[in-house]
Design a protein around this motif. Structure first.
Motif, PDB file in Angstrom:
ATOM      1  N   TYR A  78      -7.642   4.162  -0.624  1.00 11.08           N
ATOM      2  CA  TYR A  78      -7.482   4.717   0.684  1.00 11.08           C
ATOM      3  C   TYR A  78      -6.553   3.921   1.459  1.00 11.08           C
ATOM      4  CZ  TYR A  78      -8.616   5.912   5.262  1.00 11.08           C
ATOM      5  OH  TYR A  78      -8.633   6.660   6.459  1.00 11.08           O
ATOM      6  N   THR A  79      -6.501   2.588   1.545  1.00 15.70           N
ATOM      7  CA  THR A  79      -5.661   1.598   2.450  1.00 15.70           C
ATOM      8  C   THR A  79      -4.181   1.963   1.671  1.00 15.70           C
ATOM      9  OG1 THR A  79      -6.570  -0.133   1.199  1.00 15.70           O
ATOM     10  CG2 THR A  79      -7.118   0.117   3.390  1.00 15.70           C
ATOM     11  N   ASN A  80      -4.102   2.191   0.307  1.00 16.78           N
ATOM     12  CA  ASN A  80      -2.883   1.916  -0.165  1.00 16.78           C
ATOM     13  C   ASN A  80      -2.242   3.193   0.147  1.00 16.78           C
ATOM     14  OD1 ASN A  80      -0.603   1.393  -2.183  1.00 16.78           O
ATOM     15  ND2 ASN A  80      -1.506   3.212  -3.149  1.00 16.78           N
ATOM     16  N   SER A  81      -2.918   4.409   0.177  1.00 15.04           N
ATOM     17  CA  SER A  81      -2.396   5.711   0.445  1.00 15.04           C
ATOM     18  C   SER A  81      -1.864   5.865   1.823  1.00 15.04           C
ATOM     19  CB  SER A  81      -3.423   6.859   0.146  1.00 15.04           C
ATOM     20  OG  SER A  81      -4.426   6.860   1.237  1.00 15.04           O
ATOM     21  N   PHE A  82      -2.413   5.049   2.681  1.00  9.54           N
ATOM     22  CA  PHE A  82      -2.182   5.080   4.058  1.00  9.54           C
ATOM     23  C   PHE A  82      -0.795   4.472   4.159  1.00  9.54           C
ATOM     24  CE2 PHE A  82      -1.806   2.454   7.692  1.00  9.54           C
ATOM     25  CZ  PHE A  82      -1.867   3.088   8.765  1.00  9.54           C
ATOM     26  N   LEU A  83      -0.623   3.125   3.566  1.00  8.84           N
ATOM     27  CA  LEU A  83       0.648   2.439   3.640  1.00  8.84           C
ATOM     28  C   LEU A  83       1.697   3.109   3.075  1.00  8.84           C
ATOM     29  CD1 LEU A  83      -0.766  -1.036   2.609  1.00  8.84           C
ATOM     30  CD2 LEU A  83      -0.118  -0.349   4.812  1.00  8.84           C
ATOM     31  N   ILE A  84       1.550   3.860   1.862  1.00  8.53           N
ATOM     32  CA  ILE A  84       2.747   4.366   1.327  1.00  8.53           C
ATOM     33  C   ILE A  84       3.126   5.692   2.127  1.00  8.53           C
ATOM     34  CG2 ILE A  84       1.545   5.974  -0.326  1.00  8.53           C
ATOM     35  CD1 ILE A  84       4.386   3.804  -0.945  1.00  8.53           C
ATOM     36  N   LYS A  85       2.207   6.282   2.890  1.00  8.49           N
ATOM     37  CA  LYS A  85       2.723   7.208   3.772  1.00  8.49           C
ATOM     38  C   LYS A  85       3.358   6.934   4.668  1.00  8.49           C
ATOM     39  CE  LYS A  85      -1.296  10.115   3.178  1.00  8.49           C
ATOM     40  NZ  LYS A  85      -2.615  10.342   3.713  1.00  8.49           N
ATOM     41  N   ARG A  86       3.177   5.799   5.348  1.00  7.76           N
ATOM     42  CA  ARG A  86       4.052   5.174   6.463  1.00  7.76           C
ATOM     43  C   ARG A  86       5.391   5.265   5.925  1.00  7.76           C
ATOM     44  NH1 ARG A  86       3.127   5.027  10.897  1.00  7.76           N
ATOM     45  NH2 ARG A  86       4.768   3.472  10.975  1.00  7.76           N
ATOM     46  N   ARG A  87       5.569   4.918   4.669  1.00  9.74           N
ATOM     47  CA  ARG A  87       6.978   4.494   4.199  1.00  9.74           C
ATOM     48  C   ARG A  87       7.975   5.622   3.675  1.00  9.74           C
ATOM     49  NH1 ARG A  87       6.180  -0.446   0.395  1.00  9.74           N
ATOM     50  NH2 ARG A  87       8.336  -0.277   0.678  1.00  9.74           N
ATOM     51  N   LYS A  88       7.392   6.938   3.906  1.00  8.95           N
ATOM     52  CA  LYS A  88       7.989   8.102   3.653  1.00  8.95           C
ATOM     53  C   LYS A  88       9.737   7.809   4.092  1.00  8.95           C
ATOM     54  CE  LYS A  88       6.661  12.713   3.646  1.00  8.95           C
ATOM     55  NZ  LYS A  88       5.607  13.520   4.265  1.00  8.95           N
ATOM     56  N   LYS A  89       9.872   7.490   5.125  1.00  7.62           N
ATOM     57  CA  LYS A  89      11.257   7.342   5.928  1.00  7.62           C
ATOM     58  C   LYS A  89      11.885   6.413   4.909  1.00  7.62           C
ATOM     59  CE  LYS A  89      12.510   8.124  10.483  1.00  7.62           C
ATOM     60  NZ  LYS A  89      12.575   7.803  11.770  1.00  7.62           N
ATOM     61  N   GLU A  90      11.401   5.228   4.658  1.00  6.59           N
ATOM     62  CA  GLU A  90      12.157   4.140   3.938  1.00  6.59           C
ATOM     63  C   GLU A  90      12.589   4.540   2.530  1.00  6.59           C
ATOM     64  OE1 GLU A  90       9.973   0.649   3.806  1.00  6.59           O
ATOM     65  OE2 GLU A  90      10.955  -0.273   2.129  1.00  6.59           O
ATOM     66  N   LEU A  91      11.631   5.354   1.899  1.00  8.46           N
ATOM     67  CA  LEU A  91      11.966   5.660   0.802  1.00  8.46           C
ATOM     68  C   LEU A  91      13.074   6.819   0.671  1.00  8.46           C
ATOM     69  CD1 LEU A  91       8.373   6.022  -0.765  1.00  8.46           C
ATOM     70  CD2 LEU A  91      10.100   4.301  -1.007  1.00  8.46           C
ATOM     71  N   GLY A  92      13.018   7.902   1.469  1.00  7.47           N
ATOM     72  CA  GLY A  92      13.990   8.662   1.770  1.00  7.47           C
ATOM     73  C   GLY A  92      15.278   7.995   2.165  1.00  7.47           C
ATOM     74  N   LEU A  93      15.475   7.098   2.860  1.00  9.08           N
ATOM     75  CA  LEU A  93      16.656   6.627   3.060  1.00  9.08           C
ATOM     76  C   LEU A  93      17.123   5.805   1.672  1.00  9.08           C
ATOM     77  CD1 LEU A  93      18.488   5.234   5.269  1.00  9.08           C
ATOM     78  CD2 LEU A  93      17.229   3.735   5.333  1.00  9.08           C
ATOM     79  N   TYR A  94      16.316   5.273   1.072  1.00 10.92           N
ATOM     80  CA  TYR A  94      16.894   4.635  -0.237  1.00 10.92           C
ATOM     81  C   TYR A  94      17.551   5.829  -0.971  1.00 10.92           C
ATOM     82  CZ  TYR A  94      14.475   0.134   0.699  1.00 10.92           C
ATOM     83  OH  TYR A  94      14.109  -0.957   1.187  1.00 10.92           O
ATOM     84  N   SER A  95      16.783   6.966  -1.087  1.00 10.20           N
ATOM     85  CA  SER A  95      17.215   7.880  -2.198  1.00 10.20           C
ATOM     86  C   SER A  95      18.397   8.440  -1.576  1.00 10.20           C
ATOM     87  CB  SER A  95      16.232   8.827  -2.375  1.00 10.20           C
ATOM     88  OG  SER A  95      16.180   9.858  -1.461  1.00 10.20           O
ATOM     89  N   ILE A  96      18.775   8.493  -0.167  1.00  8.06           N
ATOM     90  CA  ILE A  96      20.044   8.875   0.259  1.00  8.06           C
ATOM     91  C   ILE A  96      21.074   7.819  -0.078  1.00  8.06           C
ATOM     92  CG2 ILE A  96      21.379   8.869   2.681  1.00  8.06           C
ATOM     93  CD1 ILE A  96      19.391  10.675   3.689  1.00  8.06           C
ATOM     94  N   LEU A  97      20.694   6.575   0.118  1.00 11.19           N
ATOM     95  CA  LEU A  97      21.731   5.473  -0.126  1.00 11.19           C
ATOM     96  C   LEU A  97      21.934   5.363  -1.709  1.00 11.19           C
ATOM     97  CD1 LEU A  97      20.437   2.794   2.155  1.00 11.19           C
ATOM     98  CD2 LEU A  97      22.390   4.395   2.484  1.00 11.19           C
ATOM     99  N   GLY A  98      21.352   6.148  -2.447  1.00  6.35           N
ATOM    100  CA  GLY A  98      21.661   6.453  -3.962  1.00  6.35           C
ATOM    101  C   GLY A  98      20.918   5.580  -4.916  1.00  6.35           C
ATOM    102  N   LEU A  99      19.481   5.148  -4.429  1.00  2.00           N
ATOM    103  CA  LEU A  99      18.925   4.530  -5.416  1.00  2.00           C
ATOM    104  C   LEU A  99      18.078   5.547  -6.185  1.00  2.00           C
ATOM    105  CD1 LEU A  99      18.422   1.370  -5.709  1.00  2.00           C
ATOM    106  CD2 LEU A  99      16.186   1.706  -4.441  1.00  2.00           C
ATOM    107  N   ASP A 100      18.227   5.700  -7.304  1.00  2.00           N
ATOM    108  CA  ASP A 100      17.649   6.806  -8.133  1.00  2.00           C
ATOM    109  C   ASP A 100      16.040   6.513  -8.207  1.00  2.00           C
ATOM    110  OD1 ASP A 100      17.420   5.365 -10.338  1.00  2.00           O
ATOM    111  OD2 ASP A 100      19.228   6.124 -11.191  1.00  2.00           O
ATOM    112  N   LYS A 101      15.515   7.457  -8.568  1.00  2.00           N
ATOM    113  CA  LYS A 101      13.711   7.591  -8.462  1.00  2.00           C
ATOM    114  C   LYS A 101      13.355   6.501  -9.632  1.00  2.00           C
ATOM    115  CE  LYS A 101      13.261  11.093  -6.116  1.00  2.00           C
ATOM    116  NZ  LYS A 101      12.720  12.368  -5.719  1.00  2.00           N
ATOM    117  N   LYS A 102      14.154   6.508 -10.557  1.00  2.00           N
ATOM    118  CA  LYS A 102      13.767   5.365 -11.590  1.00  2.00           C
ATOM    119  C   LYS A 102      13.520   4.101 -11.151  1.00  2.00           C
ATOM    120  CE  LYS A 102      15.977   4.950 -15.512  1.00  2.00           C
ATOM    121  NZ  LYS A 102      17.243   5.606 -16.145  1.00  2.00           N
ATOM    122  N   HIS A 103      14.909   3.861 -10.426  1.00  2.00           N
ATOM    123  CA  HIS A 103      14.636   2.323  -9.679  1.00  2.00           C
ATOM    124  C   HIS A 103      13.747   2.153  -8.623  1.00  2.00           C
ATOM    125  CE1 HIS A 103      19.204   2.359 -11.400  1.00  2.00           C
ATOM    126  NE2 HIS A 103      18.280   1.283 -11.948  1.00  2.00           N
TER     127      HIS A 103
END
Ligand SMILES: Nc1ncnc2c1ncn2[C@@H]1O[C@H](COP(=O)(O)OP(=O)(O)O)[C@@H](O)[C@H]1O
Ligand SMILES: [Mg+2]
Lengths: 670, 267
Positions: A78-103
């Motif tokens: 439960y706590t992990n799911s909370f944490l990862i939800k908060r980082r949606k933006k960061e993950l989106g940014l990484y993928s815009i910057l060209g980090l692919d999903k595998k990485h």
């Protein structure tokens, strides 16, 4: 930069940047590892097996370990799911910057490894440092002999390692799934939509109330019998689901009613609060429900722990009113004088002195009961309807109690070790006996009105003739059905009393007509051992529950702080003063934050009967004590709640307060 | 200094006076200092529509925030109707802002948890006005701004132009002495921009004082006067006089070219 290095570096940065939420997560994880490791170590240590009377403690620890495993897993996920939800933006940014999903998945793997490593190392180091201390605490609570040899156990380590590997593995899988579901758009269109209302608001609200009602009803009306654990589980699940429904719909309905009233809604102190809560009601509702549930669990665990601790003496006295009791078959045992001589002789050599001696004949009648009618026991009859009546002779009763009661041949005295029976007459077989008096106490057995499961019925009859007549009528003619019982207390050292009782047993055992010798000193010590195990588990579980509670509270405040920060910034620009911001926040808190506490108290009250029932099963019958413990715990818990509230809301303030600088900074970056 | 002093001062009165305002930002660790404003002086008459132009980073937002009393000047004076903003106590600032100023921001700054209508009501709610009065004030305003139909929607359900008109309504509903707008067209497409600018012109014609920060020539060309800031100073200003928007546009372009080539600084 080398990609091999970049990914772990990004992971560390990710954890550090989100320190405010990851630090408590790692701390809570470490504590979980610590507790799990302590339990496993105690279980895995051979020393535990060699200690006398440790089997209760061992059994309890094993149950505790399983329960820990059941509770910690959902909590960690439960706590992990909370944490990862908060980082949606960061993950989106990484993928815009060209980090692919595998990485990104590899990055998640690194993150999990780092967190798992940190949690394991911290937990195990503390575990190693303190598990011996904890072991000594258990021994001390259980009044087991203190043993210093307690070493590192690799089995415990493996168990802990594997369990948490599984838990964090699940988290990793969830995080990777989330990574693959993220698309860069999530960054651009930040989700500002409010939560949609549940479709059938009133239906949900009603179903929540209905579930709570049924759960409460089970909890309040359930009797202490073999199905209590099933009922318990049923009531708990109903109440948990009901609580979620209730908060989801109840909160919303409440807010909507407030919103509909324009005078209330359009007032300075409510406007922002009501709309803010409506906006994120789903998240609010679920964290409020969880706070409520963990509060209830903490309160009930603390209540049981404190009751067992303070009630231990009473439990021991109820189970073992005398230091020793000798039960003999009245017909078979011929050597009464020899016994008396031997008792004194053994007492002399064991350095103890016999006091409060009582002696009485006891005739058992095996019956089937319907109200006040007792008939010869029908082997087909239901277990609940069977009743063993214990007859005692009047003159022996008078001698024991120092009274000179009189009885006619068709009169009896009744003594129930549970609730009073309230009969003015009873029918034994074919004859009617009038109840002269129902006794409140007796020297030979303790009474408690809420003793249902082990309740015994004693009847004092006028003479041996009546006793014989009834024995024949009920066919209770087996030798062991008529017993000679001698009970007494001892003065002397605890150990001497114990060994005296053992030597009495050793002497009696080979005698013809021997039934049993009850060693009260030893029995009480067994009870203390069991209670000690319960206390140990209770203490740790209370802490674990409180930890879950505080963490959920803290995360709720953080999320809402970030959500609200922008809003308060805007409102300050539009003309809301600092003071008013504060006032609004305080209002929000008052309206929402204490509702889980109030509901948790309601839950506790509803569950009180059941909790008391389970304590009764442990022979703790002092309802007054349980209520007092309940009040103490309620007070303490309110303090804890208030404290963790003020601590977490300070975090909230801090986040909201940073708003100006941060918001402008963000704007400049964007 | 190229300062075209046309102080006709017939029966106009000064609403806002800015005297030698400076602002120095020091970063949190105390290291670098940024001189965002370096002695800004100008005044705004009642009913005027003033645009402030300048490149990105020239201190426009900083200036506006100081005028809005959101931020405090490092030195210098800001007087609104003769009242020194610096003399207002912290505890009264919010109320002061609410009662006297209206804001329109580039990024709208609407609250997502409120409907369009409630967003507009916000300053009135904060001022403790009764709901009936809010309704009365909203109706004509919503009609004028063309947002009657979206009042019950949420900000994330409407277009950028509609959002900015909502923000304008929120700024106007308190009948502020002055409307401060920070790049109000900055996030809008050209169609929505020109609709908003037309609206600003209308409001101005009705007597509303407006101070608008922008780096769009088109936006500035609607104003009655344009101030240019550069390096934290008012560098130049243009009065519209009787010029039409197109002429104004040309004047601004010329002025900007001169400023950029850096020709005319200091006598
Ligand atoms: N909160 C702040 N802290 C430090 N420096 C700032 C802050 N706000 C603005 N600045 C700096 O002040 C200068 C003027 O900024 P700003 O007023 O936002 O310019 P504009 O709005 O004209 O683009 C810039 O150099 C900017 O970096
Ligand atoms: Mg700006």
């Amino acid at each position: 930069m080398n990609k091999l290095l970049l990914l772990p570096k990004l992971s560390i940065m990710g954890i550090r940047r989100n320190g405010a939420s990851y630090f408590p997560y790692i701390l809570a994880g470490s504590f979980s590892v610590f507790v799990f490791f302590v339990f496993s170590s105690i279980l895995a240590n051979d020393i535990m097996l060699t200690l006398p009377r440790s089997s209760y403690a061992l059994l309890l620890m094993r149950v505790g370990q399983v329960l820990l495993g059941l509770i910690l897993l959902p909590f960690i996920v439960y706590t992990n799911s909370f944490l990862i939800k908060r980082r949606k933006k960061e993950l989106g940014l990484y993928s815009i910057l060209g980090l692919d999903k595998k990485h990104m998945a590899v990055m998640m793997l690194w993150e999990s490894i780092i967190i798992f490593g940190a949690v394991m190392i911290l937990g195990i180091v503390f575990g190693l440092a303190f598990s011996k201390l904890m072991f000594l605490l258990l021994l001390n609570l259980s009044s087991l002999p203190v043993s210093a040899s307690f070493g590192f156990s690799s089995v415990a380590f493996y168990q802990t390692f594997l369990y948490f590997l599984a838990a964090y593995g699940i988290n990793l899988v969830m995080n990777i799934i989330r990574v693959f579901r993220t698309n860069p758009n999530d960054l651009l269109k930040s989700p500002k939509k409010g939560d949609r209302e549940p479709k059938h608001l009133w239906l949900t609200a009603l179903s929540g109330l209905a579930l709570l009602g049924v759960g409460y009803n089970i909890a309040i009306t359930s009797k202490l019998d073999s199905s209590i654990f099933l009922n318990f589980l049923l009531a708990v699940s109903l109440v948990i689901i009901g609580t979620h429904q209730f908060f989801k719909a109840g909160l919303l309905a409440f807010l909507k009613v407030l919103k509909r009233n324009r005078r209330i809604y359009y007032s300075k102190s409510n406007f922002v609060t009501i709309s803010g809560m409506l906006h994120r009601m789903k998240k609010s509702a679920s964290s409020l429900s969880n706070i409520c549930i963990f509060s209830t669990m903490t309160i009930i665990t603390l209540l049981c722990t404190l009751s067992v601790w303070l009630g231990s003496d009473g439990m021991q006295d109820f189970q073992f009113p005398y230091d020793a009791t000798v039960n003999l078959n009245a017909a078979g045992f011929r050597n009464r004088d020899g016994l008396n001589e031997k008792l004194l002789e053994l007492a002399d050599s064991a350095n103890v002195k016999i006091t409060d001696r009582i002696e009485y004949t006891l005739q058992k009648l095996r019956t089937t009961r319907k109200e006040n009618v007792f008939t010869v026991q029908d082997p087909e009859s239901h277990y609940y309807d069977r009743e063993t009546i214990r007859l005692i002779l009047l003159d022996e009763y008078n001698a024991m109690e120092n009274t000179n009661a009189t009885l006619g041949d068709n009169e009896i005295l009744i003594y129930s070790t549970g609730a009073d029976l309230g009969f003015d007459h009873v029918i034994l077989g074919t004859e009617t006996y009038y109840v002269r008096k129902e006794l409140d106490s007796a020297a030979f057995a303790r009474k408690a009105a809420n003793n249902t499961y082990g309740r015994e019925i004693y009847m004092v009859v006028s003479s041996i003739d009546v006793m014989d007549k009834l024995r024949t009528a009920f066919g209770s003619t087996a030798d062991n059905d008529r017993m000679l019982t001698i009970s007494f207390n001892l003065e002397g050292q605890e150990n001497d009393k114990d060994s005296y009782a053992k030597s009495v047993r050793a002497w009696c055992e080979p005698q013809p007509g021997y039934i049993s010798v009850i060693n009260g000193t030893g029995g009480r010590r067994d009870t203390r051992t069991m209670n000690g195990g319960l206390l140990f588990i209770g203490i740790f579980f209370s802490i674990i529950f409180a930890m879950c509670l505080i963490l959920i509270m803290y995360y709720k405040q953080i999320t809402e702080g970030y959500d609200d920060r922008n809003n308060f910034d805007i409102m300050q620009k539009v003309g809301m003063s600092d003071e008013e911001v504060r006032g609004t926040i305080r209002k929000q808190i008052l309206m929402v934050f204490y509702s889980p506490l109030v509901i948790a108290f309601l839950h506790t009250m509803a569950g009180f009967n059941m909790t008391a029932g389970m304590l009764n099963a442990l022979q703790l019958f002092d309802t007054g004590l349980i209520i007092r413990c309940g009040l103490i715990v309620a007070g303490l818990f309110t303090l804890l709640y208030g404290f963790s509230y003020s601590f977490t809301s300070r975090t909230y303030y801090r986040i909201v307060k940073q708003m100006r600088t941060d918001v402008t900074a963000e704007r400049r970056i964007a | 200094m190229q300062y075209i002093e046309i102080k006709e001062r017939k029966n106009t009165m000064t609403l806002l006076e800015v005297n030698n305002v400076k602002k120095v930002y020091s970063t949190r660790l105390g290291g670098n200092k940024v001189q965002a404003l370096n002695g800004v002086t100008f005044s705004v008459e009642k009913g005027e529509y003033v645009a402030i132009m300048g490149e990105s980073g020239s201190g426009k937002t900083t200036l506006l925030n100081i005028l809005a009393s959101i931020d405090r000047a490092t030195s210098g004076q800001v007087l609104l109707e003769g009242r020194d903003l610096a003399a207002i106590r912290q505890s009264e600032l919010a109320a002061f802002r609410r009662d006297n100023l209206g804001f329109v921001f580039q990024d709208f700054n609407l609250l997502d948890n409120f409907t369009i209508q409630d967003n507009i009501f916000l300053p009135l709610v904060l001022a403790g006005r009764p709901p009936e009065e809010m309704k009365q004030r909203l109706e004509p305003l919503a009609r004028k701004l063309g947002i009657e139909d979206i009042l019950q929607k949420y900000p994330y359900e409407v277009s950028g132009g509609e959002k900015q008109r909502t923000a304008t309504a929120r700024a106007l509903i308190t009948n502020p002495k002055i409307v401060l707008a920070d790049e109000p067209t900055g996030s809008l497409d050209s169609k929505a921009s020109s609709r908003l600018l037309k609206l600003f012109a209308e409001i101005s014609k009705e007597g509303q004082t407006i101070l608008m920060v922008t780096h769009s020539i088109n936006a500035a060309s609607h104003a009655g006067r344009v101030l240019f800031i550069k390096d934290g100073c008012v560098f130049h200003q243009i009065y519209r006089g009787n010029a039409a928007n197109e002429e104004m546009y040309a004047m601004i372009t010329d002025a900007l070219t001169i400023i950029q080539t850096g020709g005319m600084k200091n006598e």
